[in-house]
Scaffold this motif. Structure first.
Motif, short mmCIF file in Angstrom:
data_model
loop_
_atom_site.label_atom_id
_atom_site.label_comp_id
_atom_site.label_asym_id
_atom_site.label_seq_id
_atom_site.Cartn_x
_atom_site.Cartn_y
_atom_site.Cartn_z
N PRO A 95 -8.74 22.25 20.20
CA PRO A 95 -9.56 22.93 19.20
C PRO A 95 -8.74 23.53 18.07
N ARG A 124 -16.68 21.10 15.63
CA ARG A 124 -16.03 20.54 16.82
C ARG A 124 -15.03 21.53 17.40
N GLU A 150 -15.23 22.91 21.23
CA GLU A 150 -14.13 22.68 22.16
C GLU A 150 -13.50 23.99 22.61
#
Length: 660
Positions: free
Chosen positions: A547, A585, A589
């Motif tokens: 991440p 995203r 994550e």
């Protein structure tokens, strides 16, 4: 011939052998030469009676009817001095046998037999061996000539029908193979893991600024080490930035210029390293040699940046000697704690209000912020108390107060960020709610234009139209509950539809129209990147490299979008969309990583656990320390110590002294 240890039997067999030899030598015993076979069962040796011959013919006919395989059976007295195989092969040639003909030849006086021909499909050599060994040969030994022929025909028939092999032994052997294979697999996996651990340990000991030494490491060890150094450097940069802002507030911008330069260099190196990791993680594969080159570049880049930060540690510590005015600092920290504690009830009320108006998925990034802020405040309060006890010690023994002050400052900073995120959530949601009508109107207008270009749009326009309609339908049902999500989906659908319309109609978007879209997309991207950044910053103790890589790339694209806003709005729009996607995203994550960390590291909810999660306390063994338990004010708490300005190695400065 069978044998026995009984003397009488040996004599009997000897006499019988003489009789047989005489019979062979007799003028009437003529040799049986290979000859053409005209019927499926021939018996020149007189071995079969009428019933036996009919049984063999019936078995041969049954085999042919079921599988179209022709079995020929010949009973002769001898093989004329030839080997059984030669005699059978010559007979097959003279008889014109093909690939569906089999021959069983039995020499009753020679007590020999041959089986010749192409194996039928589905019958293995091992199956034929079992038929002959287990069924045909025992019948021949007992002079059951007809039974031998029947056994051959029925055995072939059974094998071709799938019943020629006993399943019991096969299953047993299969089970043993599975067990042995599983054992070997487990052993190989254990060996591989042990080897991987040893290679990773070697990678950790290798100088990260030495490309030649890194080139000698295995590829997998480089991959693993690259992710570790990314996390270490990113944590060091974030902690250094927090410390530097505090120092700038105390000493002014000019005094911290050298440290800011080192920090900016480290940030640039971190961004480059994350970009390399993103390239390795994307859908475009690299060759092993290309991977090795990229990984060495990543690790050396991070290594040099880490060392540049570490080189400034002693100078930074000297500038910000926290012991000089530790008392006033602790007083100021106490005031901050009181202020943040007073904010808790309002933030809790705001979070409750938001929870009543929006689904849990919308508030997931901030749902536990108030609880975590309370944990950080409690941790900071404990550090302040420890710091006061430390400065009450004799001169020369007060060094532990430095770590307490730093830890308290870090915890207070994170608590403030956590509460600000809750208090600002309503504004972000309202911003999305206010901007949504204009986006939806534009989406409807573009859908109308798309209707005139359907024949020229192709699959790109068709896909964009479907996404736009889905966004409009979703807005009608969920815009009140999830304005942020609906706004993002509508903006993304509008951008995709606009690109498809431009391609289909070969038209350019007006500059003001593009600018308006860019403003909305940029605001959406900035919000998503900021949310991901706040989440990772306040939970960095549980967030791995993946991440962080996404967030770094999102920030890079957002910065590029800002740079290109005036000179190339279309390119800026693409960068902003990419930043929004990568920011989302990164947040997803990071949330998954924190959930995993919380499951693996009970008990949650304590002040120290919260400090470890926030990266305020780090494992001293990972930062060059020697461990040590909580107490004595030496800056370590249960094997952890407070993070500070510098690289992942941390400060090497020590404090010693006392009376003697």
């Amino acid at each position: 011939m069978p044998t026995s240890n009984n003397p009488l039997r040996r004599v009997a067999w000897f006499v019988l052998g003489l009789a047989l030899a005489a019979a062979v030598a007799a003028p009437g015993a003529t040799a049986e030469q290979p000859t053409r076979m005209d019927t499926y069962v021939t018996d020149s040796a007189g071995a079969l009676d009428r019933a036996g011959a009919e049984r063999v013919r019936a078995a041969v006919d049954t085999l042919y009817a079921a599988h179209k395989v022709r079995l020929w059976v010949a009973y002769v007295g001898d093989f004329a001095g030839d080997s059984p195989q030669d005699w059978a092969a010559q007979t097959a040639r003279q008889s014109g046998f093909g690939d569906r003909d089999l021959l069983l030849a039995v020499a009753t006086r020679d007590r020999a037999y041959a089986f010749d021909g192409e194996l039928p499909s589905g019958v293995s050599e091992s199956e034929v061996d079992r038929i002959l060994t287990d069924r045909v040969e025992p019948a021949l030994r007992d002079d059951r000539w007809a039974d031998a022929g029947v056994a051959a025909a029925e055995g072939i028939d059974s094998a071709m029908s799938g019943g020629g092999v006993s399943t019991g032994p096969v299953l047993l052997i299969g089970a043993l193979i599975v067990l042995v294979s599983a054992g070997l697999l487990l052993y190989q996996r254990y060996r591989r893991r042990a080897r991987d651990r040893a290679e990773l340990a070697q990678a950790r000991e290798t100088d990260p600024t030495d490309p030649a030494a890194l080139a000698a490491l295995p590829l997998e060890a480089l991959h693993t080490r690259s992710r570790e150094v990314l996390v270490e450097l990113d944590n060091a940069v974030r902690t250094s930035a927090e410390e530097l802002e505090l120092a700038a507030g105390e000493f002014g911008g000019t005094a911290v210029l050298p440290f800011r330069a080192a920090l900016e260099n480290a940030r640039a190196a971190t961004a480059k390293a994350f970009a390399i990791r993103q390239q390795l993680d994307d859908a475009v594969p690299e060759t092993p040699d290309e991977q090795r080159t990229l990984l060495i570049d990543l690790i050396t880049t991070a290594g040099h940046a880490d060392r540049e930060l570490d080189a400034r540690v002693a100078e930074f510590d000297a500038m910000r000697d926290l012991l000089i005015d530790a008392g006033p600092r602790l007083d100021a920290l106490t005031r901050d704690i009181v202020d943040l504690t007073g904010r808790i009830p309002a933030s809790e009320a705001e979070l409750t209000r938001l929870a009543g108006a929006h689904p849990a998925s919308v508030l997931a990034p901030i749902s536990d912020n108030v609880t975590m802020a309370g944990e950080r405040i409690a941790f900071a309060d404990g550090c302040v108390g420890d710091g006061r006890r430390e400065i009450a010690r004799p001169v020369g023994e007060q060094g532990g107060a430095v770590a307490d002050i730093r830890a308290a400052e870090g915890a207070i900073g994170q608590a403030r960020t956590l509460l600000d995120a809750v208090d600002g959530a309503a504004a972000h949601i309202q911003q999305a709610r206010d901007g949504l009508p204009a986006v939806l109107d534009e989406l409807r207008g573009d859908l109308g234009a798309a209707g005139e270009l359907t024949e020229h749009g192709g699959p790109e326009l068709e896909t964009a139209v479907a996404a736009a309609r889905t966004a409009l339908e979703s807005a009608g049902t969920t815009s009140e509950a999830d304005p942020l999500g609906v706004y993002h989906d509508a903006v993304a659908a509008d951008g995709a539809l606009d690109r498809a319309l431009a391609a289909a109609g070969d038209r350019k978007v007006a500059a003001e129209d593009l600018t308006r879209r860019l403003d909305r997309v940029f605001a959406d991207a900035a919000t998503r990147v900021r949310m991901a950044g706040d989440f990772i910053a306040t939970r960095r103790g549980a967030v791995d490299a993946t991440p962080r890589t996404r967030l770094s790339e999102a920030q890079r694209h957002l910065d590029e979008a800002q740079r290109l806003r005036t000179e190339d709005p279309a390119a800026a729009l693409d960068h902003a969309r990419t930043a929004a996607d990568l920011g989302g995203r990164a947040l997803q994550e990071a949330q998954a990583g924190v959930q995993t960390w919380e499951v693996r590291r009970p008990p949650p909810g304590t002040a120290q656990t919260g400090a470890i999660l926030g990266g305020i306390l780090i494992d001293s063994m990972l930062r060059g320390g020697t461990g040590g338990g909580f107490g004595g004010g030496r800056g370590r708490r249960g094997g952890y110590r407070a993070a500070s300005f510098g690289g992942s190695g941390g400060s090497r400065r020590v404090s010693r002294g006392g009376r003697f």
